[in-house]
Write an enzyme that holds these catalytic residues in place. Structure first.
Site, mmCIF file in Angstrom:
data_model
loop_
_atom_site.group_PDB
_atom_site.id
_atom_site.type_symbol
_atom_site.label_atom_id
_atom_site.label_comp_id
_atom_site.label_asym_id
_atom_site.label_seq_id
_atom_site.Cartn_x
_atom_site.Cartn_y
_atom_site.Cartn_z
ATOM 1 N N LYS A 55 0.840 -1.204 0.000
ATOM 2 C CA LYS A 55 0.000 0.000 0.000
ATOM 3 C C LYS A 55 0.874 1.252 0.000
ATOM 4 O O LYS A 55 2.031 1.198 0.437
ATOM 5 C CB LYS A 55 -0.866 0.005 1.273
ATOM 6 C CG LYS A 55 -2.006 -0.980 1.283
ATOM 7 C CD LYS A 55 -2.777 -0.890 2.589
ATOM 8 C CE LYS A 55 -3.917 -1.884 2.633
ATOM 9 N NZ LYS A 55 -4.964 -1.612 1.637
ATOM 10 N N GLU B 246 -6.378 -9.518 0.795
ATOM 11 C CA GLU B 246 -6.021 -10.635 1.673
ATOM 12 C C GLU B 246 -7.137 -11.027 2.632
ATOM 13 O O GLU B 246 -7.220 -12.175 3.055
ATOM 14 C CB GLU B 246 -4.756 -10.284 2.475
ATOM 15 C CG GLU B 246 -4.978 -9.459 3.758
ATOM 16 C CD GLU B 246 -5.619 -8.098 3.532
ATOM 17 O OE1 GLU B 246 -5.494 -7.574 2.423
ATOM 18 O OE2 GLU B 246 -6.247 -7.573 4.463
ATOM 19 N N ARG C 175 -10.334 -11.432 2.298
ATOM 20 C CA ARG C 175 -11.256 -12.460 1.805
ATOM 21 C C ARG C 175 -10.598 -13.838 1.818
ATOM 22 O O ARG C 175 -11.285 -14.848 1.971
ATOM 23 C CB ARG C 175 -11.762 -12.075 0.405
ATOM 24 C CG ARG C 175 -10.671 -11.954 -0.629
ATOM 25 C CD ARG C 175 -11.118 -11.148 -1.842
ATOM 26 N NE ARG C 175 -11.146 -9.715 -1.564
ATOM 27 C CZ ARG C 175 -11.506 -8.789 -2.452
ATOM 28 N NH1 ARG C 175 -11.890 -9.142 -3.667
ATOM 29 N NH2 ARG C 175 -11.488 -7.512 -2.122
HETATM 30 N N1 BES Z 1 -8.069 -3.709 4.538
HETATM 31 C C1 BES Z 1 -8.196 -3.336 3.168
HETATM 32 C C2 BES Z 1 -9.476 -2.558 2.899
HETATM 33 C C3 BES Z 1 -9.523 -1.156 3.427
HETATM 34 C C4 BES Z 1 -8.909 -0.120 2.759
HETATM 35 C C5 BES Z 1 -10.250 -0.875 4.558
HETATM 36 C C6 BES Z 1 -9.003 1.173 3.237
HETATM 37 C C7 BES Z 1 -10.352 0.419 5.029
HETATM 38 C C8 BES Z 1 -9.731 1.441 4.370
HETATM 39 C C9 BES Z 1 -8.236 -4.566 2.286
HETATM 40 O O1 BES Z 1 -7.451 -5.620 2.698
HETATM 41 C C10 BES Z 1 -7.730 -4.146 0.960
HETATM 42 O O2 BES Z 1 -6.602 -3.776 0.866
HETATM 43 N N2 BES Z 1 -8.575 -4.211 -0.061
HETATM 44 C C11 BES Z 1 -8.230 -3.793 -1.349
HETATM 45 C C12 BES Z 1 -8.840 -4.751 -2.332
HETATM 46 C C13 BES Z 1 -8.399 -4.541 -3.726
HETATM 47 C C14 BES Z 1 -6.946 -4.927 -3.891
HETATM 48 C C15 BES Z 1 -9.284 -5.358 -4.644
HETATM 49 C C16 BES Z 1 -8.739 -2.387 -1.564
HETATM 50 O O3 BES Z 1 -9.843 -2.084 -1.130
HETATM 51 O O4 BES Z 1 -8.022 -1.578 -2.135
HETATM 52 ZN ZN ZN Z 2 -7.094 -5.731 4.708
HETATM 53 MN MN MN Z 3 -5.466 -5.441 2.013
#
Ligand code: BES
Ligand code: ZN
Ligand code: MN
Length: 504
Positions: A285, A357, A359
């Protein structure tokens, strides 16, 4: 908790008879008083002149949240008479009442008042019973007073914090009538406080094993807690959670809680995403805001908070809590884009993005929950950034395979203001996660992010009734709000506790 629990009692009695540090009286917009205020202004009352001259001044107009204090008003026994603006009478709602009570409680807490009697239930919230208003007042105070300052060398704490709040009812009969609702709300709010405490801990403290140790504290005669370590997860073929954990030095844990209240009662499985830190893994990230990913275990924290609330409220419902706890890091052993994982359910997953991750962890946790054959499964997860885009911080995303369950959750959310809004799960969305090389892939091909994530989860619940709460936007707040200071909010706890209480 960094603050003593506030005692809230329902009482009744006249505004001028209360021997407390503060009496709180509402004032509607346009400086309109309610019963208690009018009583003090009534002809012949010793307070009349003081109140009248106060009202002639423009210290407050009754706008929502305004506060003005009069000290040692003649004909009253309280040290302070606090007027609080309740705003436009037509805008009154339980939501506003909760927020108003939270503001009042914070003000009282800082003022040095230890005991206060509040007459906010006089506010005529249309369609809401007196009991519901009293409950909202209590909830507002409990939720608003939460604080997390244990890492401050010199926390800014009030030197004489508020200890007791009396939510004043129009007559004595409300004391007993409100009792059951109040105790339920108290249990739920305690669950919220604990969930917030767990989630606010930084990821160098709150690791998977630390979280498991906290869960073990729930163990009692009716609650068993089992913790699976890495070796056990290997034995159980839980390749999903193991794959996500491989990039971290912290070992993963699967936390399984069994709460038996009543043989004849329904059993609900609660599944929580417990990513104690989500760096994104190899698909790392951006640095900005990454610190917030310590909150990626808020689903797990909510599950723990709910179990605690159910214990405390003695609800007749059986629970199976399942938490997949791990970090998502990018160490040398980390799982990689393109990897294929055979999950515990036997479904093969192509990893396209290591940041999707949650899911993958939930796949194994949901599969375990489904194998216990509960009457319903509800999972809570900070699953997608796209859910934050869709609903912001005002509602959790709500999806599932059973419309009755989805409706019941939505109603419980509206009732508690711990809201959830439905997103559709049309069959066609399932196409988006088809993989060329495995059964499914872990991301869609753009669009409908929260839904494709839910579609992924739906593959692991078998034929069971299941609903999913995406709490990505609601689980923590980056600004102070009336009911939650900056940090974890405990989203989902009050919603689910209400849902469980309504199962009866
Ligand atoms: N934990 C994150 C989702 C998240 C992001 C929650 C920002 C709260 C604030 C999750 O694991 C994630 O990174 N999801 C990705 C999925 C994508 C790669 C399809 C996302 O939402 O960017
Ligand atoms: Zn996450
Ligand atoms: Mn994630």
């Amino acid at each position: 908790m960094d603050r003593e629990w506030l005692s809230v009692e329902i009482r009744s009695g006249a505004v001028d008879k209360q021997r407390v540090d503060a009496v709180v009286v509402p004032m509607l917009a346009g400086r309109v008083l309610t019963e208690s205020g009018e009583r003090l202004r009534a002809e012949g009352h010793p307070a009349r002149e003081v109140i009248r001259s106060f009202l002639r001044r423009m210290d407050i107009t009754g706008e929502f949240g305004e506060i003005a204090v009069l000290y040692q008003v003649p004909g009253t026994f309280a040290d302070r008479l606090v007027f609080v603006g309740a705003g436009d009478a037509r805008k009154l709602s339980l939501t506003r009442l909760r927020e108003l009570s939270a503001r009042v409680a914070r003000w009282l807490d800082a003022s040095g008042a230890r005991e206060a009697a509040v007459y906010l239930a006089e506010l005529d919230v249309r369609g809401a019973t007196i009991e519901a208003r009293l409950r909202a007042i209590a909830e507002g105070a409990w939720l608003g007073l939460y604080r997390f300052d244990r890492y401050k060398s010199e926390p800014k704490r009030p030197h004489r914090p508020l200890r007791s709040l009396y939510a004043m009812a129009p007559s004595r009969r409300f004391i007993r009538r409100t009792e059951p609702e109040l105790r339920l709300a108290e249990a739920a709010c305690k669950g919220v406080w604990w969930a917030r405490d767990l989630a606010n801990e930084p990821a160098n403290v709150c690791t998977p094993s630390w979280l498991a140790a906290r869960a073990e504290e729930l163990a009692s005669s009716r609650t068993q807690v089992e913790v699976w370590d890495k070796a056990r997860l290997e034995k159980e073929n839980m390749a999903g959670i193991l794959a996500v954990a491989r990039g971290s030095h912290e070992e993963p844990r699967m936390i399984i809680i069994r709460h038996q209240a009543d043989e004849r009662a329904p059993t609900v499985a609660l599944v929580g995403k417990g990513l104690t830190f989500d760096s994104g893994g190899v698909c790392v990230k951006p640095a900005k805001g990454m610190d917030e990913m310590k909150f990626d275990m808020c689903g797990a924290a909510a599950v723990l908070g709910i179990v605690r609330a159910v214990q405390e409220a003695d609800l007749p419902v059986n629970l199976i809590g399942v938490i997949g706890a791990t970090e998502n890091m990018m160490g040398g052993g980390a799982y990689k884009p393109g990897d294929i994982i055979k999950t515990a359910a036997g479904v093969s997953v192509e990893v396209v993005n290591t940041d999707a991750e949650g899911r993958i962890v939930l796949a194994d946790a949901l599969h375990y929950a489904a194998q216990q054959h509960p009457d319903a499964i509800v999972d809570l997860a900070t699953l997608t950034g796209a859910c934050v885009v869709a609903l912001g911080d005002q509602a959790s995303g709500l999806m599932g395979n059973d419309q009755a369950l989805v409706r019941a959750l939505r109603r419980a959310g509206e009732a508690t203001d711990d809201r959830a809004w439905p997103l559709p799960m049309y069959d066609e969305y399932q196409e988006k996660i088809k993989s060329d090389i495995a059964d499914i892939k872990n991301i869609g091909d753009g669009g409908a992010g929260p839904i494709t994530a839910a579609c992924f989860l739906s593959r692991f619940v078998g034929r069971h009734r299941w609903a999913h709460l995406d709490i990505a936007g609601t689980a923590w707040t980056t600004r102070d709000k009336p009911l939650a200071r900056k940090g974890a909010t405990g989203a989902g706890v009050r919603l689910i506790v209400e849902y469980l209480a309504r199962l009866r």
